[in-house]
Design an enzyme around this catalytic site. Structure first.
Site, PDB file in Angstrom:
ATOM      1  N   HIS A 121       8.899   1.139   1.105  1.00 10.78           N
ATOM      2  CA  HIS A 121       9.450   0.046   0.303  1.00 10.78           C
ATOM      3  C   HIS A 121       9.069  -1.334   0.852  1.00 10.78           C
ATOM      4  CE1 HIS A 121      12.966   0.157   3.206  1.00 10.78           C
ATOM      5  NE2 HIS A 121      12.868  -1.148   3.021  1.00 10.78           N
ATOM      6  N   ASP A 151       9.788   7.498   1.887  1.00  7.71           N
ATOM      7  CA  ASP A 151       9.878   6.079   2.233  1.00  7.71           C
ATOM      8  C   ASP A 151       9.063   5.763   3.492  1.00  7.71           C
ATOM      9  OD1 ASP A 151      10.585   3.454   1.837  1.00  7.71           O
ATOM     10  OD2 ASP A 151      12.456   3.597   2.958  1.00  7.71           O
ATOM     11  N   GLY A 231      14.432  -7.349   6.789  1.00  5.01           N
ATOM     12  CA  GLY A 231      13.233  -7.567   7.585  1.00  5.01           C
ATOM     13  C   GLY A 231      13.066  -6.521   8.672  1.00  5.01           C
ATOM     14  N   ASN A 232      14.163  -5.823   9.041  1.00  4.31           N
ATOM     15  CA  ASN A 232      14.096  -4.758  10.047  1.00  4.31           C
ATOM     16  C   ASN A 232      13.455  -3.482   9.495  1.00  4.31           C
ATOM     17  OD1 ASN A 232      16.966  -5.995  11.559  1.00  4.31           O
ATOM     18  ND2 ASN A 232      15.221  -5.338  12.783  1.00  4.31           N
ATOM     19  N   SER A 233      13.348  -3.368   8.198  1.00  7.05           N
ATOM     20  CA  SER A 233      12.787  -2.153   7.602  1.00  7.05           C
ATOM     21  C   SER A 233      11.421  -1.828   8.183  1.00  7.05           C
ATOM     22  CB  SER A 233      12.642  -2.316   6.082  1.00  7.05           C
ATOM     23  OG  SER A 233      13.891  -2.402   5.471  1.00  7.05           O
ATOM     24  N   LEU A 285      -4.260   4.786 -11.402  1.00  8.86           N
ATOM     25  CA  LEU A 285      -4.402   4.035 -12.650  1.00  8.86           C
ATOM     26  C   LEU A 285      -4.736   2.576 -12.359  1.00  8.86           C
ATOM     27  CD1 LEU A 285      -4.276   4.136 -15.713  1.00  8.86           C
ATOM     28  CD2 LEU A 285      -1.800   3.774 -15.578  1.00  8.86           C
ATOM     29  N   GLY A 286      -4.333   2.092 -11.174  1.00 11.46           N
ATOM     30  CA  GLY A 286      -4.674   0.726 -10.794  1.00 11.46           C
ATOM     31  C   GLY A 286      -3.834  -0.331 -11.472  1.00 11.46           C
ATOM     32  N   VAL A 287      -2.507  -0.100 -11.533  1.00  7.98           N
ATOM     33  CA  VAL A 287      -1.602  -1.074 -12.133  1.00  7.98           C
ATOM     34  C   VAL A 287      -0.309  -1.127 -11.330  1.00  7.98           C
ATOM     35  CG1 VAL A 287      -2.456  -0.880 -14.502  1.00  7.98           C
ATOM     36  CG2 VAL A 287      -0.674   0.689 -13.709  1.00  7.98           C
TER      37      VAL A 287
END
Length: 381
Positions: A121, A151, A231-233, A285-287
């Site tokens: 994420h 994740d 921000g620690n993620s 798909l590149g989107v």
């Protein structure tokens, strides 16, 4: 599958997903009070221990504090500060740019690159990801592999680019065994809190195993009361030996809850990271996309539910077909799609080079376009 990437055990993941911040009032402190506090500290410590020089006064550092400082100094150089840039369009077809902050842990390096594990994420939907080690300037990162269900993601940074930024000796973190941890053991969380650079917080392991649902994803995690902030993620949760035993990933943010943070256990993360390091090419798909529910469709005068294209990635499959930002994808290769999970699963079923039909709605008109599925670009997040 090779296991050389992660030595001495595993990697854990702790993230700062949804977190509340509290701001306390500042209390003036006079120099007289400071002197009293410092003198009391000196008086309470009869044992001669190495001291920290604070200028006019030398303050005794107890053994526990000294150990904590040593752990942080050992691990901090291998914890990366990550900055992500996301571009897209909103429901009103207006372009926007947003910046996010996260953390990562250097777990392996070869002759060319340093490899960093972080939370999925943290880099999700990003068009650009920069990495800073030891407070150096941001260096452009490339995606190696990602697993949204776990994740977790692995990114790489060229060693020559880090050297140009001033980091000539990249330190690889030592990983420990999360299963060997016991409830009550001291742990330290290190990461890019609030996007302002690496900081450290201390606590204990509250629970060794927790199965939690975080934003629709079921994760097996460690629980800690060490403070986890935005921000620690993707940052490190380390034990008393300075070994990474978790990757910080989320914290419960409720007025009735205090001190519950989660970190993906190293034993859980290790095989996933190995798989990401050895992943094969897949079509894309590149989107960049987002789900549009029936309710949102009605509110924004859209004809039906589907998947909204926020941005078309240059060089991706969609960029060579008649697909544009603002299009609503309602069917992929003959299968109706109503959310991003359904579309991503349909894409995963394709083969590189296969041509598929994609049904889109644009300005109220429905049309079908042909898309040749191309290989996923290594630097496409």
């Amino acid at each position: 599958m090779k296991s050389k990437y992660i030595r001495n055990g595993i990697i854990a993941v702790v993230a700062s997903g949804v977190i509340g911040l509290g701001i306390g009032a500042a209390i003036p402190v006079t120099s007289e009070i400071i002197d009293q506090v410092q003198m009391a500290s000196l008086a309470d410590n009869a044992e001669e221990i190495p001291t920290a020089d604070t200028g006019n006064i030398r303050v005794t550092m107890d053994e526990a504090s000294q150990n904590t400082v040593e752990i942080i100094n050992k691990v901090q150089p291998s914890v990366a500060c990550i900055t992500s840039i996301t571009h897209g369009v909103d429901f009103f077809n207006q372009a926007y740019e947003s910046e996010g902050a996260g953390s990562g842990v250097v777990f392996y390096k070869d002759s060319d690159n340093a490899y960093i594990v972080t939370n999925y994420h943290v880099i999700e939907g990003a068009s650009n990801v920069g990495v800073s080690l030891n407070e150096c300037d941001l260096v452009q990162a490339k995606l190696v592999g990602k697993d949204s269900n776990a994740d977790l993601a692995v990114i790489s940074v060229p060693l020559k680019d880090l050297a140009a930024a001033g980091v000539t000796n990249v330190q690889v973190a030592e990983f420990g065994d999360s299963e060997a941890m016991q409830v009550g053991e001291t742990v330290i969380a290190i990461g890019n809190a609030l996007g302002e650079g690496n900081t450290a917080t201390k606590g204990i392991l509250s629970s060794q195993t927790r199965d939690v649902n975080i934003q629709g994803t079921k994760l097996t995690v460690l629980q800690t009361d060490a403070a986890i902030n935005p921000g620690n993620s993707g940052g490190a949760l380390v034990n008393s030996k300075g070994q990474v035993i978790g990757i910080n990933t989320a914290k419960i943010s409720m007025t009735t809850v205090e001190g519950i943070g989660y970190s993906i256990a190293s034993d859980v993360a290790k095989p996933i990271i190995e798989e990401l390091m050895n992943s094969t090419s897949t079509p894309t798909l590149g989107v960049y996309i987002t789900s549009i529910s029936e309710e949102v469709a009605q509110q924004n005068n859209l004809p039906q539910a589907g998947v909204l294209v926020q941005q078309v990635i240059q060089g991706g499959s969609a960029s060579y077909a008649d697909i544009q930002a603002g299009d609503l994808i309602t069917s992929f290769n003959g299968t109706p799609v109503f959310n991003t999970d359904q579309l991503m699963e349909a894409v995963r079923q394709c083969k590189i080079g296969q041509t598929v039909n994609v049904t889109i709605v644009r300005n109220g008109a429905t049309k079908t376009v042909s898309v040749k599925m191309l290989e996923s670009s290594s630097d496409t997040f």
